[in-house]
Design a protein around this motif. Structure first.
Motif, PDB file in Angstrom:
ATOM      1  N   GLU A 194     -11.456  -1.726  -6.058  1.00 32.82           N
ATOM      2  CA  GLU A 194     -10.874  -2.879  -6.753  1.00 32.82           C
ATOM      3  C   GLU A 194      -9.646  -2.473  -7.564  1.00 32.82           C
ATOM      4  N   GLU A 195      -9.605  -1.235  -8.018  1.00 28.06           N
ATOM      5  CA  GLU A 195      -8.407  -0.745  -8.707  1.00 28.06           C
ATOM      6  C   GLU A 195      -7.242  -0.686  -7.720  1.00 28.06           C
ATOM      7  N   ILE A 196      -7.526  -0.241  -6.499  1.00 31.03           N
ATOM      8  CA  ILE A 196      -6.501  -0.200  -5.450  1.00 31.03           C
ATOM      9  C   ILE A 196      -6.043  -1.626  -5.138  1.00 31.03           C
ATOM     10  N   ILE A 252       0.854  -1.200   0.000  1.00 35.89           N
ATOM     11  CA  ILE A 252       0.000   0.000   0.000  1.00 35.89           C
ATOM     12  C   ILE A 252       0.888   1.247   0.000  1.00 35.89           C
ATOM     13  N   GLN A 253       1.899   1.238   0.864  1.00 32.76           N
ATOM     14  CA  GLN A 253       2.814   2.385   0.938  1.00 32.76           C
ATOM     15  C   GLN A 253       3.617   2.532  -0.351  1.00 32.76           C
ATOM     16  N   TYR A 296      -6.583   2.817   3.617  1.00 35.55           N
ATOM     17  CA  TYR A 296      -6.853   1.536   2.962  1.00 35.55           C
ATOM     18  C   TYR A 296      -6.336   0.429   3.880  1.00 35.55           C
ATOM     19  N   PRO A 297      -7.185  -0.040   4.804  1.00 34.71           N
ATOM     20  CA  PRO A 297      -6.747  -0.999   5.828  1.00 34.71           C
ATOM     21  C   PRO A 297      -6.141  -2.281   5.223  1.00 34.71           C
ATOM     22  N   ARG A 326      -5.898  -7.376   2.154  1.00 37.29           N
ATOM     23  CA  ARG A 326      -5.426  -8.770   2.192  1.00 37.29           C
ATOM     24  C   ARG A 326      -6.580  -9.733   1.967  1.00 37.29           C
ATOM     25  N   SER A 327      -7.706  -9.441   2.567  1.00 32.99           N
ATOM     26  CA  SER A 327      -8.890 -10.286   2.394  1.00 32.99           C
ATOM     27  C   SER A 327      -9.346 -10.304   0.936  1.00 32.99           C
ATOM     28  N   ALA A 328      -9.311  -9.144   0.285  1.00 32.25           N
ATOM     29  CA  ALA A 328      -9.701  -9.073  -1.133  1.00 32.25           C
ATOM     30  C   ALA A 328      -8.723  -9.856  -2.005  1.00 32.25           C
ATOM     31  N   ILE A 329      -7.440  -9.776  -1.694  1.00 36.24           N
ATOM     32  CA  ILE A 329      -6.424 -10.532  -2.443  1.00 36.24           C
ATOM     33  C   ILE A 329      -6.637 -12.029  -2.230  1.00 36.24           C
TER      34      ILE A 329
END
Length: 198
Positions: free
Chosen positions: A163-165, A122-123, A132-133, A138-141
């Motif tokens: 979703e782009e993030i 993220i950084q 962006y927690p 991680r859960s989305a990945i």
């Protein structure tokens, strides 16, 4: 005493079924592990199938230990020739011996390790982990990986800014895993499927 004598008629039928798959639906403590162990012993002792040709997969380490203990009692030393373990353990074993494009000395990152890499990802793409927690990303990945969606494929599925993030972090996360010579638990399954498909 015969291999199947301690089973009830329905359990015995499942253990004696040799051709094709079987599906055992039953509640906790009803003997599913016992049936599978006896089916394996039946295949080895009655049908002469080599234990090396059998793979027994469980969801938990506890179930794998229970299965191994039962098979040890039924088969003795032959149990050492079986491939038996959790999905993740067996996939790790396969990837360490036959993984194409996978460093065989890979480390397996647990949830804490994964969160550290996601936060760094993220950084690295110039965003703030407080906005962006890492757990959510991680859960989305993980969800994408469980559907066998690679970072490259994810671009086709994205339909929102979030979703782009995720796509951008997912790509960087995989780069960081690779640089660390590591796989996460989802990679163990996903990369084994890729190995079998290719």
């Amino acid at each position: 005493m015969g291999i199947l004598e301690e089973l009830n008629p329905a359990q015995r039928e499942a253990a004696e079924t040799v051709e094709g798959p079987i599906l055992i639906l039953a509640g906790p403590g009803s003997g599913k592990t016992r049936v599978i162990a006896h089916r394996i012993a039946y295949l080895v002792k009655e049908w002469g199938i080599s234990p090396r040709r059998i793979i027994a997969v469980t969801f938990t380490n506890k179930a794998a230990r229970e299965m191994r203990d039962r098979l040890q009692a039924l088969l003795g030393r032959s149990v050492e020739e079986l491939t038996l373990g959790t999905f993740h353990a067996i996939c790790a074993r396969i990837l360490r011996s036959d993984g194409i494009g996978v460093d065989r000395g890979f480390a397996i990152y647990d949830e804490e390790d994964q969160l550290i890499l996601v936060k760094r990802g993220i950084q690295d793409i110039g965003l703030d982990p407080r906005q962006y927690p890492p757990r959510v990303i991680r859960s989305a990945i993980s969800s994408a990986k469980s559907r066998l969606i690679t970072p490259e494929d994810y671009a086709r599925y994205k339909s929102s800014y979030f979703e782009e993030i995720v796509e951008r972090v997912y790509e960087r996360y995989q780069e960081l895993l690779s640089e660390s010579r590591a796989l996460d638990f989802d990679d163990l399954l996903m990369k084994t499927v890729e190995l079998f498909q290719n």
